[in-house]
Design a protein around this motif. Structure first.
Motif, PDB file in Angstrom:
ATOM      1  N   ALA A 184      -3.080  -1.771 -41.058  1.00 17.19           N
ATOM      2  CA  ALA A 184      -4.298  -1.710 -41.520  1.00 17.19           C
ATOM      3  C   ALA A 184      -5.201  -1.310 -40.346  1.00 17.19           C
ATOM      4  CB  ALA A 184      -4.920  -2.786 -42.286  1.00 17.19           C
ATOM      5  N   LEU A 185      -5.163  -1.976 -39.250  1.00 12.68           N
ATOM      6  CA  LEU A 185      -6.031  -1.692 -38.140  1.00 12.68           C
ATOM      7  C   LEU A 185      -5.721  -0.199 -37.426  1.00 12.68           C
ATOM      8  CD1 LEU A 185      -5.764  -5.303 -36.349  1.00 12.68           C
ATOM      9  CD2 LEU A 185      -7.808  -4.234 -37.420  1.00 12.68           C
ATOM     10  N   VAL A 186      -4.541   0.089 -37.459  1.00 11.30           N
ATOM     11  CA  VAL A 186      -4.201   1.428 -36.971  1.00 11.30           C
ATOM     12  C   VAL A 186      -4.683   2.486 -37.776  1.00 11.30           C
ATOM     13  CG1 VAL A 186      -2.602   3.176 -36.614  1.00 11.30           C
ATOM     14  CG2 VAL A 186      -2.040   0.813 -35.707  1.00 11.30           C
ATOM     15  N   ARG A 187      -4.704   2.334 -39.168  1.00  9.45           N
ATOM     16  CA  ARG A 187      -5.304   3.205 -40.128  1.00  9.45           C
ATOM     17  C   ARG A 187      -6.676   3.340 -39.925  1.00  9.45           C
ATOM     18  NH1 ARG A 187      -3.109   3.367 -46.178  1.00  9.45           N
ATOM     19  NH2 ARG A 187      -1.382   3.971 -45.310  1.00  9.45           N
ATOM     20  N   LEU A 246      -5.330  -0.590 -47.498  1.00 18.19           N
ATOM     21  CA  LEU A 246      -3.929  -1.431 -47.852  1.00 18.19           C
ATOM     22  C   LEU A 246      -4.061  -2.744 -48.498  1.00 18.19           C
ATOM     23  CD1 LEU A 246      -2.391  -0.859 -44.259  1.00 18.19           C
ATOM     24  CD2 LEU A 246      -1.805   0.291 -46.463  1.00 18.19           C
ATOM     25  N   MET A 247      -5.206  -2.897 -48.890  1.00 14.43           N
ATOM     26  CA  MET A 247      -5.369  -4.228 -49.731  1.00 14.43           C
ATOM     27  C   MET A 247      -4.722  -4.315 -51.040  1.00 14.43           C
ATOM     28  SD  MET A 247      -7.433  -6.255 -47.749  1.00 14.43           S
ATOM     29  CE  MET A 247      -8.129  -6.129 -46.159  1.00 14.43           C
ATOM     30  N   ASP A 248      -4.837  -3.334 -51.654  1.00 12.52           N
ATOM     31  CA  ASP A 248      -4.048  -3.693 -53.107  1.00 12.52           C
ATOM     32  C   ASP A 248      -2.526  -3.943 -52.915  1.00 12.52           C
ATOM     33  OD1 ASP A 248      -3.413  -0.930 -51.584  1.00 12.52           O
ATOM     34  OD2 ASP A 248      -2.935  -0.139 -53.370  1.00 12.52           O
ATOM     35  N   ILE A 249      -1.939  -3.539 -51.677  1.00 16.74           N
ATOM     36  CA  ILE A 249      -0.574  -4.201 -51.647  1.00 16.74           C
ATOM     37  C   ILE A 249      -0.639  -5.449 -50.864  1.00 16.74           C
ATOM     38  CG2 ILE A 249       1.700  -3.533 -50.007  1.00 16.74           C
ATOM     39  CD1 ILE A 249       0.828  -0.478 -50.306  1.00 16.74           C
TER      40      ILE A 249
END
Length: 428
Positions: A316-319, A346-349
């Motif tokens: 998530a940080l990279v994205r 990515l919070m949904d996952i």
């Protein structure tokens, strides 16, 4: 899990992400036990601390337990569904009363339930007076014959009488005392129909106990924040020289903390309503202000919401960083807004919840919502570019509206995320 010291390749990052998904969340637990009216209607719920899915009481020190209940009930769970529009009883021991932790709770719904082991002195009385003046209702828990908390009766709206601790002589005497103070009487730990009917005849107006219902344990997925991030946030909110940009930098380096802040902005803990949607982490921080952020950091630090950052947080940080880099290279939107889109993508996952539901619950701006749910708009193009750069060896963006994504940008984002997690671990 310790992250590799060198930035992983894209294929390694994808595998790392997929392998980590089952372990990116834990469960938030609470129990609630209904409180009924004399006619059998629902008056409210007592919210109880739990750290497992078992119905038995979980042992914890009082202030940590109450902090966990506040975080869980008001942030991790759908609060409106949890209380069904009725009163919520929150336990408070001496430390909780003196900590001012409950000051952030909504006054219209919450009853502060003072536990039986609280020693009454001038500090406690001053705290109860302050809580009462703020508009909260006060309940006294587990009242027994000869109870030492008589000094708190003038402030009490409800007294929960422990039926099992009374006999046929002491119970009528207790009823007489409480009626003289004009206090609503709640019969607690009612286990038989005989007890219920006897209390009803004595004038009790509210009832709670196994005769009606045992505590119901509920769970919800939650993200765990780095304890170092929480402590750093707490430190900054007490720093007179800190600014919202500094605070946003700490929040945005921890995906779980960022999600918690966005939940907090939209929760009943932040009253007064909002006229604007959220555009970025810094926007959310400025909307909350130093006092509310300090309250959140204090409660989180006390609730022991600590865990090492998971590999999926690294992704998530990279994205997020990559989205920011692309926005800087291509223009058309602010980098901090693009960062927020990447961080939330990515919070949904992580939470195993449809993105559409998360977007609605967090009241994000229409531009961010469109990017997250449909990958449309300028922010959606940037997100699509970032995702494409993760999954293919071709570094060019599939969108005609975005510029070429250089491999150096991805590597820089990976190294940045690695440094962020190293700092987080050193803080823990």
């Amino acid at each position: 899990m310790k992250m590799p010291s060198a930035a992983p390749s894209r294929s390694e990052l994808g595998k790392l992400f997929l392998d980590s998904i089952p372990h990116t969340t834990d469960e938030a637990y609470i129990a609630r036990q209904p409180i009924l009216t004399a006619r059998g209607g629902l008056a409210g719920y007592e919210i109880l601390y739990r750290n497992t899915d078992k119905s038995i009481h979980s042992h914890s020190d009082g202030i940590a337990a109450t902090a966990s209940v506040i975080i869980n009930a008001f942030l991790d769970f759908a609060y409106n569904e949890l209380g069904n529009g009725k009163s919520i009883f929150i336990n408070a021991d001496r430390d909780v009363l003196l900590s001012e932790m409950t000051d952030s709770l909504p006054t219209g719904d919450v009853v502060i339930e003072i536990l039986e082991d609280v020693t009454v002195d001038h500090k406690v009385i001053a705290a109860v007076e302050r809580i009462k003046d703020m508009g909260y209702q006060i309940a006294l828990d587990d009242w027994v014959s000869g109870d030492a908390r008589v000094g708190l009766l003038p402030y009490a709206d409800i007294v929960k009488v422990e039926i099992s601790a009374h006999d046929s002589n002491t119970l009528p005497a207790t009823v007489k005392l409480l009626k003289a103070h004009g206090i609503t009487m709640l019969a607690e730990k009612v286990e038989t129909e005989e007890q219920y009917r006897n209390c009803l005849s004595l004038g009790f107006e509210m009832f709670q106990g196994f005769f009606f219902s045992k505590p119901e344990v509920r769970s919800a997925p939650r993200l765990t924040s780095s304890y170092g991030s929480v402590l750093r946030l707490l430190e900054l909110t007490h720093d007179a020289n800190a600014c919202f940009h500094d605070i946003a930098e700490v929040i945005r380096r921890d995906p779980a903390l960022a999600h918690k802040v966005l939940q907090y902005v939209n929760s009943p803990l932040c009253t007064g309503g909002r006229s604007k949607h959220i555009d970025s982490i810094e926007h959310a921080a400025s909307m909350l202000g130093f006092n509310k952020l300090r309250q959140l950091a204090s409660i989180m630090s006390l609730s022991h919401l600590t865990d090492a950052p998971m590999p999926v947080f690294y992704h998530a940080l990279v994205r997020a960083r990559m989205c920011e880099v692309i926005a800087g290279q291509c223009g058309g939107t602010r980098g901090d807004i693009a960062f927020t889109v990447g961080l939330l993508s990515l919070m949904d996952i992580l939470l195993k919840t449809p993105m559409e539901e998360l977007v609605l619950s967090l009241r994000l701006s229409p531009q961010i919502a469109e990017a997250l749910t449909q990958q449309k708009g300028r922010l959606g193009e940037i997100l699509a570019c970032t995702i494409a750069s993760e999954n293919t060896s071709n570094h060019s963006c599939p969108s005609s509206g975005c510029c070429k994504v250089e491999v150096e940008g991805f590597l820089e984002a990976s190294l940045w995320a690695d440094r962020v997690l190293e700092v987080g671990r050193s803080g823990d």
